[in-house]
Write a protein that holds these residues in place. Sequence first.
Motif, PDB file in Angstrom:
ATOM      1  N   LEU A  62      -9.955   1.058   5.770  1.00 18.91           N
ATOM      2  CA  LEU A  62      -8.921   1.559   4.863  1.00 18.91           C
ATOM      3  C   LEU A  62      -9.394   1.493   3.409  1.00 18.91           C
ATOM      4  N   LEU A 109       0.306   4.836   5.198  1.00 16.71           N
ATOM      5  CA  LEU A 109      -0.917   5.201   5.897  1.00 16.71           C
ATOM      6  C   LEU A 109      -0.730   6.536   6.616  1.00 16.71           C
ATOM      7  N   VAL A 140      -7.430   3.412   0.701  1.00 14.24           N
ATOM      8  CA  VAL A 140      -5.993   3.190   0.536  1.00 14.24           C
ATOM      9  C   VAL A 140      -5.713   2.560  -0.824  1.00 14.24           C
ATOM     10  N   THR A 186       0.832  -1.204   0.000  1.00 13.37           N
ATOM     11  CA  THR A 186       0.000   0.000   0.000  1.00 13.37           C
ATOM     12  C   THR A 186       0.869   1.257   0.000  1.00 13.37           C
ATOM     13  N   GLN A 188      -5.333   7.062   9.620  1.00 15.46           N
ATOM     14  CA  GLN A 188      -5.521   5.685   9.179  1.00 15.46           C
ATOM     15  C   GLN A 188      -4.829   4.709  10.120  1.00 15.46           C
TER      16      GLN A 188
END
Length: 461
Positions: free
Chosen positions: A342, A268, A345, A265, A272
Amino acid sequence: MRSLKDAIPEPYWLTQAGAPAPAAPLEGVETADLAVVGAGYSGLWTALLAKERDPHRDVVILEAGTAGWAASGRNGGFCAASITHGFDNGLTRFPDEMDTLLKLGRENLDEIEATVARHGIDCDFRRSGELHVATEDWQWRDLVASHAAEAARGLDVVLLDQDSVRGEVASPTYKGAVWDRDGCATVDPARLVWGLRAACLRLGVRIFENTPVERITAAPGGLSLHTWRGRVTADRVALATGAHGRLLRRLRQFIVPVYDYVLMTEPLSPSQMDAVGWRNRQGIGDAGNQFHYYRLTADNRILWGGYDAVYYNGGRIRPEQHQREATFEVLARHFAETFPQLEDVRFTHKWGGVIDCCSRFSAFFGTAHGGRLSYAAGYTGLGVGATRFGAKVMLDLLGGERTELTDLKMVRRKPVPFPPEPVRSGVIQLTRWSIAQADRHEGRRNLWLRTLDAVGLGFDS
């Protein structure tokens, strides 16, 4: 899928800044006391330990690509104490040696941590442990039983009920977990490779990259490793090529190349991170037969991989198989189910790599060419830490003397071989289908899986 739209088809770890310039390829004729084939974890640990044992030993590494380009730079960065691919697998296959193997595994992880500190390897080594989470009731029952067996052997494991595990990491899918608090570290895989490579060079190891070894032949007083533009003759050879090894015919019956796929990903945000929790930054693996593994990086990305282990019929290893969109979509969907908070994301990287799998899931060892060559292979995806143990075994085997390691049944015995193709492909695909069915039916294993269990093959993904 929207979350995958901009993902780069490259291993995140290997795209980071700081990669060393490739060493020059071999040209001409060289000699050495020890030649190591492969500059992944297995080969680098072997070379480093050989020089630490005897600084005067002349050690050469020959690498087909660049250090860590294969499995060592593509994995999830779980550096586990287990050298048996987990407690349950070890207890099933090596019950009489399990206490010794647990001790050796913990010592091995301690020594990795000490090596990282001693050589100043900046690889984000964090010994935060690992959560084994249950997402189904049958998985929770299995985890409770496994925890009891682990605790009875003195392991630092804590059983977490649903509220407790969700207090550690906020996922609505969790029903409970076992937290192995000391038996696993997370690392940046590529930076560990680069650090080991640098340590080898400082100790005088000579490294030749972009130098595939084409064949190994007997030579007066040793073995010759033949490459496109040169040759190395060495007294001893350590073969550390994983799934890519084709230099020793006998290994082909024991290893199958299985592809594993991974997503990474974007970092964050603080909000998050607050929504997920994860303050203790453990590595996580779920308890399904088809399991996911995931962890945080230094900059709070989530690496999310596993589940869909793929064998391409015929055992083909091809660059185009490093990408598989169908699997990436499955992984992205499962990520969203695990962390619905999330949903916005995005994934920045997607990649795959080959795992050298054997039928007992943990490494096997041996010698060839009259004891002048040793090998270790078959780590089956848990080699970040276990390869150091395997390097010690290879060096002990090359020494030709009985040691605590060479006396182990785990070292002396081979796994059950795979059948030849095309039967091999049929067996593996039937097994993959059966594993998926077991996960859909509360873990119940069909007749085929029970038959494999009875002959000591006990497959999961």
